[in-house]
Scaffold this active site. Structure first.
Site, PDB file in Angstrom:
ATOM      1  N   ASP A  43       0.831  -0.794   0.287  1.00 26.14           N
ATOM      2  CA  ASP A  43       0.253   0.057   0.269  1.00 26.14           C
ATOM      3  C   ASP A  43       0.645   1.554  -0.459  1.00 26.14           C
ATOM      4  O   ASP A  43       2.090   1.382   0.510  1.00 26.14           O
ATOM      5  CB  ASP A  43      -0.833  -0.638   1.231  1.00 26.14           C
ATOM      6  CG  ASP A  43      -2.169   1.065   1.308  1.00 26.14           C
ATOM      7  OD1 ASP A  43      -2.183   1.339  -0.077  1.00 26.14           O
ATOM      8  OD2 ASP A  43      -3.398   0.675   2.299  1.00 26.14           O
ATOM      9  N   ASP A  77     -10.899   1.853  -3.515  1.00 31.60           N
ATOM     10  CA  ASP A  77     -11.026   1.561  -1.562  1.00 31.60           C
ATOM     11  C   ASP A  77     -12.666   1.750  -1.643  1.00 31.60           C
ATOM     12  O   ASP A  77     -13.391   1.046  -0.690  1.00 31.60           O
ATOM     13  CB  ASP A  77     -10.941   2.774  -0.797  1.00 31.60           C
ATOM     14  CG  ASP A  77      -9.261   2.229  -0.441  1.00 31.60           C
ATOM     15  OD1 ASP A  77      -9.408   0.994  -0.942  1.00 31.60           O
ATOM     16  OD2 ASP A  77      -8.982   3.100   0.356  1.00 31.60           O
TER      17      ASP A  77
HETATM   18  C1  DGJ Z   1      -5.689   1.585   1.824  1.00 31.92           C
HETATM   19  C2  DGJ Z   1      -6.018   0.881   1.223  1.00 31.92           C
HETATM   20  O1  DGJ Z   1      -6.960   1.236   0.061  1.00 31.92           O
HETATM   21  C3  DGJ Z   1      -7.073  -0.039   1.655  1.00 31.92           C
HETATM   22  O2  DGJ Z   1      -7.830  -1.200   0.716  1.00 31.92           O
HETATM   23  C4  DGJ Z   1      -6.600  -0.598   2.963  1.00 31.92           C
HETATM   24  O3  DGJ Z   1      -5.508  -1.318   2.697  1.00 31.92           O
HETATM   25  C5  DGJ Z   1      -6.296   0.546   3.915  1.00 31.92           C
HETATM   26  N1  DGJ Z   1      -5.639   0.871   3.073  1.00 31.92           N
HETATM   27  C6  DGJ Z   1      -5.157   0.234   5.347  1.00 31.92           C
HETATM   28  O4  DGJ Z   1      -5.034   0.871   5.734  1.00 31.92           O
END
Ligand code: DGJ
Length: 705
Positions: free
Chosen positions: A443, A507
């Site tokens: 990430d 997300d």
């Molecule tokens: C952002 C990601 O896109 C989410 O899926 C998740 O992993 C969060 N970060 C976790 O902090």
């Protein structure tokens, strides 16, 4: 005038005619036309009007001010104020079937420019430049751009915009005078400025029109420009945005641009997507897992967020396996100090308070259930509230003595600091060597504000170091798959995909939003790299509510997963997950190898997506009703890409729960199935059923003769 040579690069449908003399000029990039090259060249000589320079000035692969090209130069730089308008002369040409490598030199400025121009059999062209300083004084590079010409009939654009939870939105605009420019200064590929665009003839659409698609394979700051010159000629240019002083070449040193990928199609966006999808599958994606079916995920994030309890997580895993999940991923929240998003980043040690018995029992439990285990990391980031920051405040990527805003309460680590780089590698290596981890979700949750290293700008080098870190991890652990995630779809590009296996597209798990996001992304990426999860019925990012059918079918057309807490779900929901997992497993070989079609619709309230197997023996079609049908009757479903001579049996595989209740009756073919030729399906089609907004149906076509 020196002698000029004409060369041809030829794909399946594409032809490039390049003239090489003092410089290189693309004379034709479009449909393949056989014939005599010299006659074709003759046809393309331009007139020289009054009122401007007295000779014809070519649009070269690197426009030069000194040659009288009033376009954005391909090279901009200087040597203490000198050598600022270089003019290059070709000194060597290597022409092979796959392309041409042209070396040009400016002896006065002491610079060499290598230009690679390669066309593959999938009609994808890629180009990049390497600039080398041959003189003893430092050459300061301000800009180094890749330039490709467009014909005058390319007068409309499809470009991208977006933001967090709203990636890959597309917009159309005319390309008239002046042109278009997008600049990304966010330090990652970004949600806002996905580095791609499409130029085409007026009103180009999914099926028709000449289009030229471009993708700049770079995960940092970039500038994309389509310019209409005052004389009507036009070109696309893509470059990294270098900050002041960032690229200083000592004698013998070089800088290479990222690749600019491009593809011409004479059959609209679908043709272009087919080229890019084939190219991604054959050339971009790492080879190791090419033939491995993409495992279905359960990702813990939206199920438990930071609330980690090993016993509970194991019960989530048990439920996941029962539903047919194949890979279980523990997301953020597993490491020291990470009880929320304000602390802990950088402390890549298991949180012993949350996991007193360690990670091993969970990994074993997951493996014993027949699933792979995956773990979340955000290696490039640091919270000030972390042991790492307390020990190494100097590891921050920053411009010394300046404050900078946080993003999600965090800062970026300077990967150019070797100690920081080695620490991150060591931590990743530790986990990958200690546990049976098959997958990393990598990430990157904030934008880069001050990419400074030792006081100097270093945004470009930061990205290169990120690539090196991923490469180093992959080299040591080739058995591990990696997902590129940056707060959803903030780091999605071809250069990342060379070293990762999947993208977290957004997300936003709202199926309605996902329809648009995945459509936008699918112009350049095949379904198997588009991470697409069934979320909770009440979407966390929009608060909308969707049926399991709509969520299931939307997630089906990607690399599927589930993103919720299965333990808390009701039986009907669980049965739904199981059903769509089964369906995905059944259709996965087709979805992940076939040809994607963005199917034109009679009603804009629909979005129709199909995948046809490469031998045209099967197809799967999703009709999504995005909004209220515009009219009482929704027109016809016409399906491209089938074998016109073959007969197909068409059956409905899935439909909304209320399908039969909302009308007197639906088209009988949806009940009984029917048998139709590919030609009929394409030309005439089938009457559309009536659907409620935010629902979808799924059809299967199987060739019967
Ligand atoms: C952002 C990601 O896109 C989410 O899926 C998740 O992993 C969060 N970060 C976790 O902090």
């Amino acid at each position: 005038m020196t002698d000029k040579t004409l060369i041809e690069l030829v794909g399946q449908q594409t032809q490039l005619i390049v003239e090489l003399g003092e410089y290189a000029e693309i004379l034709h990039w479009g449909k393949k036309v056989s014939g005599d090259l010299k006659s074709h060249r003759m046809a393309l000589h331009r007139p020289v009007p009054y009122g401007r320079l007295d000779t014809d000035i070519s649009m070269t692969l690197s426009p030069e001010l000194g040659r009288g090209i009033f376009s954005n130069p391909g090279v901009e730089g200087h040597r203490g104020g000198q050598d600022w308008a270089p003019v290059f002369f070709i000194s060597n040409i290597e022409h092979q079937k796959a392309g041409v490598v042209i070396e040009s030199e400016d002896k006065i400025a002491g610079l060499v420019l290598k230009t690679e121009l390669l066309l593959d059999s999938n009609d994808v062209l890629k180009t990049r430049h390497t600039l080398t300083n041959n003189k003893s004084d430092v050459y300061q590079v301000n800009r180094l751009a890749n330039t490709l010409p467009l014909p005058a009939r390319a007068n409309e654009l499809l470009t991208y915009y977006g933001r967090w939870v709203h990636e890959f939105q597309t917009v159309r605009q005319p390309l008239l005078h002046g042109g278009y420019q997008q600049e990304n200064r966010r330090g990652r590929t970004s949600h806002e400025h996905y580095p791609a665009l499409v130029a085409g003839t007026a009103h180009f659409d999914e099926m028709q029109g000449d289009v030229w698609g471009f993708h700049f394979a770079w995960s940092g700051n970039h500038r994309l420009r389509v310019d209409v010159k005052a004389d009507g000629r036009r070109y696309t240019q893509a470059e990294v945005i270098y900050f002041p002083g960032e690229i200083a070449l000592n004698q013998g040193e070089s800088i290479t641009t990222p690749w600019l990928y491009a593809s011409y199609s004479d059959s609209g966006l679908n043709g272009m997507s087919h080229h890019f999808h084939c190219h991604v599958r054959e050339t971009i994606l790492p080879r190791e897992f090419k033939d491995k079916p993409r495992p279905i995920h359960l990702n813990t994030w939206e199920g438990i967020y930071f609330d980690h309890d090993p016993d509970y997580i194991m019960s989530m895993a048990t439920q996941s396996a029962e539903m047919g999940v194949e890979r279980f991923i523990i997301d953020d929240g597993w490491f020291r100090g990470r009880n929320g998003d304000k602390a802990g980043l950088g402390d890549w040690f298991l949180c012993e308070t949350k996991y007193p018995k360690g990670l091993q029992p969970i990994v074993e439990h997951v493996n014993n259930l027949g699933m792979e285990f995956g773990l979340w990391f955000e290696p490039e980031m640091i919270n000030k509230d972390s042991d790492l920051f307390r020990a190494h405040p100097d590891w921050l990527l920053a411009v010394n003595d300046y404050e900078q805003p946080t993003g999600r309460n965090q800062y970026v680590i300077n990967l150019q600091n070797d100690d920081a780089f080695n620490f991150l590698f060591e931590r990743l290596d530790y986990f990958l060597s200690t546990y049976r981890i098959a997958y990393i979700k990598w990430d990157m949750n904030r934008e880069v504000v001050q990419p400074g290293h030792l006081g100097q700008a270093a945004g470009h080098h930061q990205i290169r170091r990120y690539y090196q870190l991923v490469d180093k991890v992959r080299k040591k652990h080739p058995e591990v798959e990696i997902e590129s995630c940056a707060a959803g779809g903030g780091r999605i590009d071809f250069e990342v995909l060379k070293r990762t296996h999947r993208f977290w597209a957004s997300d936003n798990n709202d199926a309605l939003e996902r329809q648009t996001i995945q459509r936008g992304m699918s112009y350049f990426f095949p379904p198997e790299v588009i991470g697409s999860h069934i979320g909770a019925s009440h979407c966390h990012s929009t608060r909308r509510q969707h049926s399991i059918e709509f969520r299931g079918l939307t997630a089906l057309f990607g690399h599927m997963g589930i993103e919720l807490d299965p333990v808390k779900e009701e039986l009907t929901e669980k049965q739904g997950f199981e059903r769509y997992i089964k369906l995905h497993k059944m259709l996965r070989p087709l979805l992940h190898s076939g040809r994607t079609w963005h199917v034109p619709t009679d009603d804009k309230a629909h979005q129709i997506h199909s995948v046809v197997s490469s031998d045209q023996s099967q197809a799967v079609v999703m009709v999504a009703q995005l909004a209220m049908p515009t009219c009482a009757l929704s027109g016809h479903l016409r399906l491209p890409g089938l074998d016109p001579k073959a007969v197909y049996r068409i059956t409905m595989l899935d439909k909304p729960g209320n399908y039969d209740d909302i009308v007197n009756y639906q088209p009988p073919w949806t009940e009984s199935g029917c048998e139709l030729s590919g030609a009929w399906c394409e030309e005439v089609g089938l009457t559309m059923p009536i659907l409620d907004p935010e629902t979808a149906i799924l059809l299967k076509l199987e060739r019967i003769d």
